[in-house]
Design a protein around this motif. Structure first.
Motif, mmCIF file in Angstrom:
data_model
loop_
_atom_site.group_PDB
_atom_site.id
_atom_site.type_symbol
_atom_site.label_atom_id
_atom_site.label_comp_id
_atom_site.label_asym_id
_atom_site.label_seq_id
_atom_site.Cartn_x
_atom_site.Cartn_y
_atom_site.Cartn_z
ATOM 1 N N GLY A 155 0.707 -1.741 0.480
ATOM 2 C CA GLY A 155 0.505 0.068 0.096
ATOM 3 C C GLY A 155 0.951 1.120 -0.085
ATOM 4 N N CYS A 156 0.378 2.373 0.192
ATOM 5 C CA CYS A 156 0.914 3.711 -0.228
ATOM 6 C C CYS A 156 1.308 4.121 1.418
ATOM 7 C CB CYS A 156 -0.030 5.043 -0.046
ATOM 8 S SG CYS A 156 -1.538 5.413 0.748
ATOM 9 N N ALA A 157 2.339 5.368 1.677
ATOM 10 C CA ALA A 157 2.655 5.681 3.193
ATOM 11 C C ALA A 157 1.188 5.875 4.096
ATOM 12 C CB ALA A 157 3.824 7.152 2.943
ATOM 13 N N CYS A 158 0.810 6.703 3.446
ATOM 14 C CA CYS A 158 -0.604 7.314 4.342
ATOM 15 C C CYS A 158 -1.783 5.523 4.745
ATOM 16 C CB CYS A 158 -0.893 8.321 4.100
ATOM 17 S SG CYS A 158 -2.178 7.570 2.472
ATOM 18 N N GLY A 159 -1.674 4.994 4.081
ATOM 19 C CA GLY A 159 -2.689 4.069 4.151
ATOM 20 C C GLY A 159 -4.072 3.698 3.553
ATOM 21 N N GLY A 160 -4.107 4.768 2.782
ATOM 22 C CA GLY A 160 -5.266 5.170 2.021
ATOM 23 C C GLY A 160 -5.606 4.411 1.314
ATOM 24 N N ALA A 161 -4.835 3.133 0.463
ATOM 25 C CA ALA A 161 -5.000 2.422 -1.081
ATOM 26 C C ALA A 161 -3.893 1.476 -0.543
ATOM 27 C CB ALA A 161 -4.155 3.613 -1.747
ATOM 28 N N THR A 162 -4.723 0.442 -0.251
ATOM 29 C CA THR A 162 -3.822 -0.890 0.269
ATOM 30 C C THR A 162 -4.659 -2.273 -1.156
ATOM 31 O OG1 THR A 162 -5.200 -1.598 1.744
ATOM 32 C CG2 THR A 162 -3.586 -0.227 2.283
ATOM 33 N N TYR A 163 -3.244 -2.598 -0.758
ATOM 34 C CA TYR A 163 -3.894 -4.127 -1.917
ATOM 35 C C TYR A 163 -3.136 -5.416 -1.803
ATOM 36 C CZ TYR A 163 1.068 -3.208 -3.501
ATOM 37 O OH TYR A 163 2.220 -3.630 -3.872
ATOM 38 N N HIS A 164 -3.548 -6.677 -2.104
ATOM 39 C CA HIS A 164 -3.239 -7.976 -2.061
ATOM 40 C C HIS A 164 -2.984 -8.869 -3.708
ATOM 41 C CE1 HIS A 164 -4.622 -12.128 -1.909
ATOM 42 N NE2 HIS A 164 -3.201 -12.563 -0.677
ATOM 43 N N SER A 165 -1.682 -9.606 -3.471
ATOM 44 C CA SER A 165 -1.740 -9.835 -4.695
ATOM 45 C C SER A 165 -1.317 -10.591 -4.518
ATOM 46 C CB SER A 165 -1.176 -9.115 -5.584
ATOM 47 O OG SER A 165 -0.508 -9.348 -6.834
ATOM 48 N N GLY A 199 -5.653 -11.996 -9.843
ATOM 49 C CA GLY A 199 -5.169 -11.741 -8.658
ATOM 50 C C GLY A 199 -4.831 -11.020 -8.112
ATOM 51 N N PHE A 200 -5.143 -9.304 -8.374
ATOM 52 C CA PHE A 200 -4.546 -8.832 -7.801
ATOM 53 C C PHE A 200 -6.400 -7.818 -7.218
ATOM 54 C CE2 PHE A 200 -4.375 -4.561 -7.574
ATOM 55 C CZ PHE A 200 -3.471 -4.178 -6.790
ATOM 56 N N GLU A 201 -6.075 -7.710 -5.997
ATOM 57 C CA GLU A 201 -7.643 -7.218 -5.739
ATOM 58 C C GLU A 201 -6.877 -6.008 -4.354
ATOM 59 O OE1 GLU A 201 -9.550 -8.736 -2.891
ATOM 60 O OE2 GLU A 201 -8.442 -10.052 -2.146
ATOM 61 N N TRP A 202 -7.914 -4.603 -4.370
ATOM 62 C CA TRP A 202 -7.697 -3.384 -3.868
ATOM 63 C C TRP A 202 -8.143 -4.181 -2.536
ATOM 64 C CZ3 TRP A 202 -4.197 -0.210 -4.635
ATOM 65 C CH2 TRP A 202 -3.815 -0.204 -6.419
ATOM 66 N N ILE A 203 -7.708 -3.471 -1.401
ATOM 67 C CA ILE A 203 -8.455 -3.905 0.299
ATOM 68 C C ILE A 203 -8.728 -2.235 0.442
ATOM 69 C CG2 ILE A 203 -7.684 -4.476 2.233
ATOM 70 C CD1 ILE A 203 -7.410 -6.655 0.125
ATOM 71 N N SER A 204 -8.012 -1.669 1.052
ATOM 72 C CA SER A 204 -8.175 -0.247 0.763
ATOM 73 C C SER A 204 -8.506 0.106 -0.381
ATOM 74 C CB SER A 204 -7.918 0.437 1.825
ATOM 75 O OG SER A 204 -8.224 1.575 2.152
ATOM 76 N N ARG A 205 -9.082 1.942 -0.974
ATOM 77 C CA ARG A 205 -9.247 2.688 -1.999
ATOM 78 C C ARG A 205 -9.856 3.910 -1.444
ATOM 79 N NH1 ARG A 205 -10.902 -1.095 -6.504
ATOM 80 N NH2 ARG A 205 -11.505 0.870 -7.563
#
Length: 251
Positions: A155-165, A199-205
């Motif tokens: 994810g990014c530095a602030c955690g506003g966008a995270t993913y799993h892949s 195989g990729f999904e966004w957890i936080s968007r």
């Protein structure tokens, strides 16, 4: 984002404060916070006496904003980036106001060959033991055709966008040193991992944006901290390329 704005036309506003490049020694910080913010293998800084006026007065400049962060070497810092193209511009140390330009944002034609060579060969390293494990890896040809799947989280530095892949059977790490990767990261370049879209999904968007950055591709970016998380090429709809520096260390 302004639809007529192109990151490729974004020019650095920072050369004005560097009077003698060969007398200034750059700094590379490998701490996990700098790597995650810059989405690069390390942060590349140029200490300067004062910030350019357009950055020093960021509160009055609509296209520049600050992100409060922490560097394991420098302590609390303010990161500065362009809100239009998300180019990383500078870091200011909160304790003493030390100004550090992001080397990747400097225009190539503003540097003499002597300065460029000097900065490549002479720099200070900080927090190198925390460095990215993948930066100095070399490919082993015998394994390029297959391997075990990796469960990647990032994810990014602030955690506003995270993913799993899921990495895919042939894990690749590809360094890119193009001008756009250098400007967006503020560092020497970025490293990309191709993975299957399925195989990729966004957890936080909550702060995620998909922005067209070139005629042939788009990038997922965080609107809050400015971090670049992926590239999606028009010619590869079944593949997405996360930035290696956004992958959690445990992955």
């Amino acid at each position: 984002m302004d639809p007529d704005y192109s990151p490729e036309r974004h020019r650095s506003r920072s050369q004005e404060c560097v009077t003698d490049p060969t007398s200034t020694r750059p700094l590379r910080c490998h701490c996990v916070s700098c790597r995650r913010y810059h989405t690069a293998a390390f942060a590349a800084f140029l200490p300067v006496p004062v910030l350019p006026s357009v950055l020093a007065n960021a509160s009055t400049v609509g296209s520049v904003t600050n992100y409060a962060d922490y560097c394991h070497e420098l302590g609390p810092v303010d990161r500065m980036f362009c809100t239009q193209c998300r180019s990383t511009l500078a870091t200011v140390v909160a304790s003493d106001g030390t100004a550090l330009l992001a080397l990747g944002c400097l225009d190539d034609d503003s540097l003499s060959p002597t300065a460029a060579l000097t900065w490549q060969c002479g720099f200070d390293k900080r927090q190198e033991l925390q460095g990215a494990q993948w930066w100095n890896l070399r490919p082993r040809v015998a394994e390029c055709g297959g391997g075990s799947l990796l469960d990647l989280h990032g994810g990014c530095a602030c955690g506003g966008a995270t993913y799993h892949s899921i990495s895919g059977s042939a894990l690749q790490l590809q360094h890119c040193y193009c001008k756009l990767c250098r400007q967006l990261s503020g560092s020497v370049g970025q490293t990309w991992i191709p993975v299957p879209q399925q195989g990729f999904e966004w957890i936080s968007r909550e702060s995620l944006e998909l922005v067209r950055t070139t005629k042939h591709g788009q990038r997922h970016q965080c609107s809050r901290c400015g971090g670049v998380l992926t590239i999606v090429y028009d010619s590869q709809p079944s593949v997405i390329w996360p930035v290696a520096a956004t992958v959690d260390e445990a992955s």
